[in-house]
Every structure is written in structure tokens, then in C-alpha cells.
Design a protein around this motif. Structure first.
Motif: not given
Length: 335
Positions: A78-81, A89-96, A280-289, A301-303
Motif C-alpha cells: 500500500t505504500s508508494s515510498a 520500500y513500497g510496491a504501489l507505484a510499480p504496480v500502478f 507524467m513519468p512513472g515506473t513499472s515492476i519490470s523496469s524497476s528491477i 535486493r529483497s524489495a
């Protein structure tokens, strides 16, 4: 005559089963049964190997991300940090970003693929169908990094020139205007979605074209003979006959869009801010990795591995929804 019959019965080969005789047929049946059993075991092992690989990938990413998944729990979802310095770490922004870019790609690619497939199967002359179909298959064979380089060096400058016009026109519309407000950077969710649409279009179009060609010609010819137009034949004959396969092709393209890495990394902008604007720029799960995994250590790395597990879960849910939808359609069709 009786003497001759006695000689035959006393001969050395009288008790041996010959080819075509009952004894030889039983031996051959037993051999065939053993071969069939061996073949079934081999196929079962192949199927179990696929399941084992799938389960192993899921468990390995779950174990690699356990420090974040079990340590932060729902806060990670639920966090976007995203701050590697403070290990927050939060996964909300990459999932979004993953879901939004994939949705944009589907909205753009599915109608276009449908139109191309119908044109090739129902309208195009015979001399044009082969070259266009070959061109579509060639698009599917282009590596994703080539799409990313094309997007960065060609499409991003083009988008930076037309984004002011989008803000001045679509940005003033009620309700949806906020989706097209932002600086003309060229990088962003909309650009990534369009590049993804170009990438998945060949896959969806190829599947649709193949299934449209499976419709029996007599059904379409009968409909034309009754005075139906081309659109009526498509809507009343072609689509009902191929509906399940078309939906399967759409979800195949969606699965490709969800997991795409390099092309999205080039044009997405790689920002962890969640905004309502597609410009606006964003991110995704695959691009973050892809961007951070080489330098990541410890909790960082765990995140990232936990993000990989979330991508696995999202893809699994999408494919499960596709299976359930296809099953419902099959029940409605009486199968």
C-alpha cells in the motif's frame, strides 16, 4: 487324411504362435500396452516438469523477498515510498505503472488488431494478404530492446512535440482532462503504453487472423446469400464462432505487456511518483528491477525480488481470469 493331420500336429512348429495367429497377436498387444504406458509416463513427466518450474520460480521469488514481504506486510503493498537510503520500500507505484501501461496498450492494440485481422481475412485481395501477414509476423520477431531504442530516439521526441496539443485540447475536457495535463517531456505512461501497444499488436493480430480463417466458408457464404453485409457476417457469424479464441489472444497480448522490461524502461521515465496524468513519468515492476538490481544489496535486493513475486502474482491472476472467462463462454455455448 488322418495321417497327414497327425503329422502336422506332431511337427516342431505346431505349438509356436505365428504372425497373424492368436498367440502372436496377444504378445503384440502386451508390447503395445507397455509402450503406451511408457509414453503416458513420459508425457506426465513433461507436464509435471512445467509445473515444477512454475512452482520453483514462484517459491524462489517469495523466499528472496521474504525480508520485505514478511517484514513490512501490507505496508509494502500500500505504500508508494521508495527510498534505498532509509530502506523504505513500497510496491504501489510499480504496480500502478504496470497496470496502467498494460491497460493503455490493450485499449490501443485490440481494436487495431481486430481491424487488421478482419481486413486480411474478409476484405483484402489475395495478392495483398501474404505481404501484410508477413510484415505482421516480422514485427513480432523484433527484439524488445529495439522497440525501446526506437521509442527513446524517435517516438519520445515526437510525443514531446504533440503533448502540448494534447494538454490544450483533451486536457480541457471534463472528467478526463486531468489525464492529459503535464509538461511536454515525451517520457511517461502514455508513451510507454503506446510502445507496448505496438509490441503486442502482432501477437494479438496473428491469433485473430488464424482463428478467423477457421470459420467454415459455407457459413459465411450462406449469410452473404441471404443478403447480409460484411459487417453483419463478421458480427453474427465470425465473432460468435471464434469468440473464445479471440479472448485468449487478447489475454496472451496482455501477458506480454505485463512482463515487458526493456522497451518500457527506455520510455517510462522511471519515477516512483503516482500521478493522475498519463503524460507524467512513472515506473513499472519490470523496469524497476532492470534499473536497480545490479546495485541492490540487502533489503533493497529483497524489495526488488518481492516486486518480481508480485509481477508473478499479477500475471497469474490475469491468466486465471482469462481461463474463468473462457470457461463461462464455453458453458454458454453449450460445450
Amino acid at each position: 487324411m488322418q495321417a497327414a493331420r497327425a503329422d502336422i500336429l506332431d511337427s516342431p512348429i505346431a505349438g509356436r504362435p505365428q504372425a497373424g495367429m492368436p498367440g502372436g497377436g496377444e504378445d503384440r498387444s502386451r508390447a503395445d500396452a507397455r509402450h503406451d504406458a511408457l509414453f503416458r509416463r513420459l508425457l506426465r513427466c513433461c507436464a509435471l516438469l512445467v509445473l515444477a518450474a512454475l512452482l520453483g520460480a514462484a517459491l524462489s521469488t517469495l523466499w528472496g523477498g521474504r525480508e520485505v514481504l514478511f517484514g513490512q506486510g501490507l505496508q509494502f503493498l500500500t505504500s508508494s515510498a521508495w527510498n534505498p537510503v532509509s530502506d523504505d520500500y513500497g510496491a504501489l507505484a510499480p504496480v500502478f505503472g504496470t497496470l496502467v501501461t498494460s491497460l493503455i496498450a490493450l485499449v490501443l492494440a485490440v481494436p487495431t488488431s481486430f481491424g487488421i485481422a478482419l481486413f486480411l481475412t474478409e476484405i483484402a485481395p489475395a495478392w495483398l494478404r501474404g505481404p501484410v501477414a508477413t510484415a505482421i509476423e516480422l514485427l513480432a520477431s523484433i527484439p524488445s530492446i529495439i522497440y525501446g531504442m526506437w521509442g527513446l530516439f524517435v517516438f519520445v521526441p515526437f510525443m514531446s512535440r504533440i503533448e502540448p496539443a494534447l494538454s490544450a485540447t483533451l486536457g480541457r475536457l471534463p472528467l478526463v482532462g486531468g489525464l492529459f495535463q503535464g509538461p511536454p517531456l515525451g517520457l511517461g505512461l502514455l508513451t510507454a503504453g503506446i510502445v507496448l501497444a505496438v509490441m503486442i499488436l502482432p501477437f494479438i493480430c496473428s491469433v485473430m487472423r488464424e482463428v478467423f480463417q477457421t470459420v467454415p466458408a459455407r457459413l459465411k457464404e450462406s449469410s452473404y446469400a441471404l443478403g447480409s453485409t460484411t459487417w453483419e457476417v463478421v458480427w453474427d457469424i465470425v465473432l460468435p464462432y471464434t469468440r473464445s479464441a479471440v479472448i485468449g489472444g487478447v489475454f496472451l497480448g496482455l501477458g506480454r505487456a505485463l512482463g515487458e522490461t526493456m522497451a518500457v524502461t527506455f520510455v517510462l521515465g522511471n519515477s516512483y511518483d503516482i500521478t493522475s496524468s498519463l503524460l507524467m513519468p512513472g515506473t513499472s515492476i519490470s523496469s524497476s528491477i532492470a534499473n536497480e538490481f545490479n546495485e541492490a544489496v540487502g533489503v533493497h535486493r529483497s524489495a526488488l525480488i518481492a516486486l518480481g513475486f508480485l509481477l508473478f502474482v499479477v500475471t497469474f491472476v490475469v491468466l486465471l481470469a482469462a481461463r474463468l472467462m473462457l470457461r463461462q463462454l464455453s458453458k454458454r455455448e453449450g460445450n
